[in-house]
Design a protein around this motif. Structure first.
Motif, PDB file in Angstrom:
ATOM      1  N   TYR A  11     -30.293  98.623  21.371  1.00 13.00           N
ATOM      2  CA  TYR A  11     -30.159  99.342  20.167  1.00 13.00           C
ATOM      3  C   TYR A  11     -28.829  99.745  20.357  1.00 13.00           C
ATOM      4  O   TYR A  11     -28.353 100.477  21.260  1.00 13.00           O
ATOM      5  N   GLN A  12     -28.029 100.028  18.924  1.00 14.31           N
ATOM      6  CA  GLN A  12     -26.893 100.722  18.731  1.00 14.31           C
ATOM      7  C   GLN A  12     -27.176 102.264  18.308  1.00 14.31           C
ATOM      8  O   GLN A  12     -28.228 102.169  17.543  1.00 14.31           O
ATOM      9  N   TYR A  13     -26.443 103.202  19.037  1.00  8.64           N
ATOM     10  CA  TYR A  13     -26.593 104.460  18.076  1.00  8.64           C
ATOM     11  C   TYR A  13     -25.316 105.059  18.134  1.00  8.64           C
ATOM     12  O   TYR A  13     -24.104 104.620  18.733  1.00  8.64           O
ATOM     13  N   TYR A  14     -25.167 106.265  17.610  1.00 11.98           N
ATOM     14  CA  TYR A  14     -23.800 106.599  17.356  1.00 11.98           C
ATOM     15  C   TYR A  14     -23.768 108.067  17.680  1.00 11.98           C
ATOM     16  O   TYR A  14     -24.508 108.859  17.291  1.00 11.98           O
ATOM     17  N   PHE A  15     -22.601 108.534  18.170  1.00 14.16           N
ATOM     18  CA  PHE A  15     -22.265 109.783  18.270  1.00 14.16           C
ATOM     19  C   PHE A  15     -20.869 110.224  17.275  1.00 14.16           C
ATOM     20  O   PHE A  15     -20.181 109.370  17.147  1.00 14.16           O
ATOM     21  N   LYS A  53     -27.874 104.961  12.329  1.00 12.31           N
ATOM     22  CA  LYS A  53     -27.092 104.078  11.015  1.00 12.31           C
ATOM     23  C   LYS A  53     -25.552 104.440  11.113  1.00 12.31           C
ATOM     24  O   LYS A  53     -25.114 105.690  11.194  1.00 12.31           O
ATOM     25  N   GLU A  54     -24.872 103.419  11.378  1.00 11.98           N
ATOM     26  CA  GLU A  54     -23.576 103.438  11.268  1.00 11.98           C
ATOM     27  C   GLU A  54     -22.727 103.830  10.104  1.00 11.98           C
ATOM     28  O   GLU A  54     -21.947 104.796  10.300  1.00 11.98           O
ATOM     29  N   SER A  55     -23.399 103.519   8.889  1.00 12.43           N
ATOM     30  CA  SER A  55     -22.899 104.262   7.683  1.00 12.43           C
ATOM     31  C   SER A  55     -22.847 105.539   7.745  1.00 12.43           C
ATOM     32  O   SER A  55     -21.730 106.355   7.288  1.00 12.43           O
ATOM     33  N   ILE A  56     -23.939 106.131   8.050  1.00 13.77           N
ATOM     34  CA  ILE A  56     -24.312 107.767   7.908  1.00 13.77           C
ATOM     35  C   ILE A  56     -23.242 108.255   9.344  1.00 13.77           C
ATOM     36  O   ILE A  56     -22.664 109.496   8.789  1.00 13.77           O
ATOM     37  N   ALA A  57     -23.040 107.737  10.433  1.00 18.74           N
ATOM     38  CA  ALA A  57     -22.317 107.996  11.385  1.00 18.74           C
ATOM     39  C   ALA A  57     -20.684 108.335  10.930  1.00 18.74           C
ATOM     40  O   ALA A  57     -19.966 109.234  11.127  1.00 18.74           O
ATOM     41  N   LYS A  58     -20.271 107.320  10.180  1.00 21.17           N
ATOM     42  CA  LYS A  58     -18.959 106.935   9.826  1.00 21.17           C
ATOM     43  C   LYS A  58     -18.763 108.279   8.720  1.00 21.17           C
ATOM     44  O   LYS A  58     -17.729 108.837   8.459  1.00 21.17           O
ATOM     45  N   GLN A  59     -19.849 108.458   7.818  1.00 20.48           N
ATOM     46  CA  GLN A  59     -19.434 109.328   6.489  1.00 20.48           C
ATOM     47  C   GLN A  59     -19.644 110.712   7.262  1.00 20.48           C
ATOM     48  O   GLN A  59     -18.600 111.465   6.831  1.00 20.48           O
ATOM     49  N   THR A  60     -20.459 111.069   7.986  1.00 21.70           N
ATOM     50  CA  THR A  60     -20.421 112.269   8.951  1.00 21.70           C
ATOM     51  C   THR A  60     -18.991 112.566   9.720  1.00 21.70           C
ATOM     52  O   THR A  60     -18.331 113.623   9.540  1.00 21.70           O
TER      53      THR A  60
END
Length: 84
Positions: A11-15, A53-60
């Motif tokens: 799975y991918q996850y984001y910081f 979620k990449e979209s939420i990570a990018k927005q944040t």
């Protein structure tokens, strides 16, 4: 037996990273969200807030002037990281 494959699936996850610091979200457990006026960052990735979620990570990241860092882990490893 499809469920037995779940722990080994990647799975991918984001910081969120700002310079050398990672977004921790908030550690003030007794403060209501609407009263929160500051955000915490740490230089230790192991305590960073993970987003799935990449979209939420990018927005944040855009909101804080940072960028996203992408990591991969098996489901089992991802869950084990929560135990720290």
């Amino acid at each position: 037996m499809e469920g037995s494959k779940l722990p080994n699936k990647e799975y991918q996850y984001y910081f969120i990273k700002l310079g050398n610091l990672y977004y921790v979200k908030d550690s003030c457990r007794n403060v209501k969200k609407k009263e929160m006026s500051s955000y915490e960052f740490a230089n230790d990735e192991s305590v960073a807030f993970r987003l799935d979620k990449e979209s939420i990570a990018k927005q944040t990241a855009d909101a804080y002037g940072g960028h996203i860092v992408v990591r991969n882990a098996t489901f089992k490893d991802y869950i084990n990281q929560e135990e720290y």
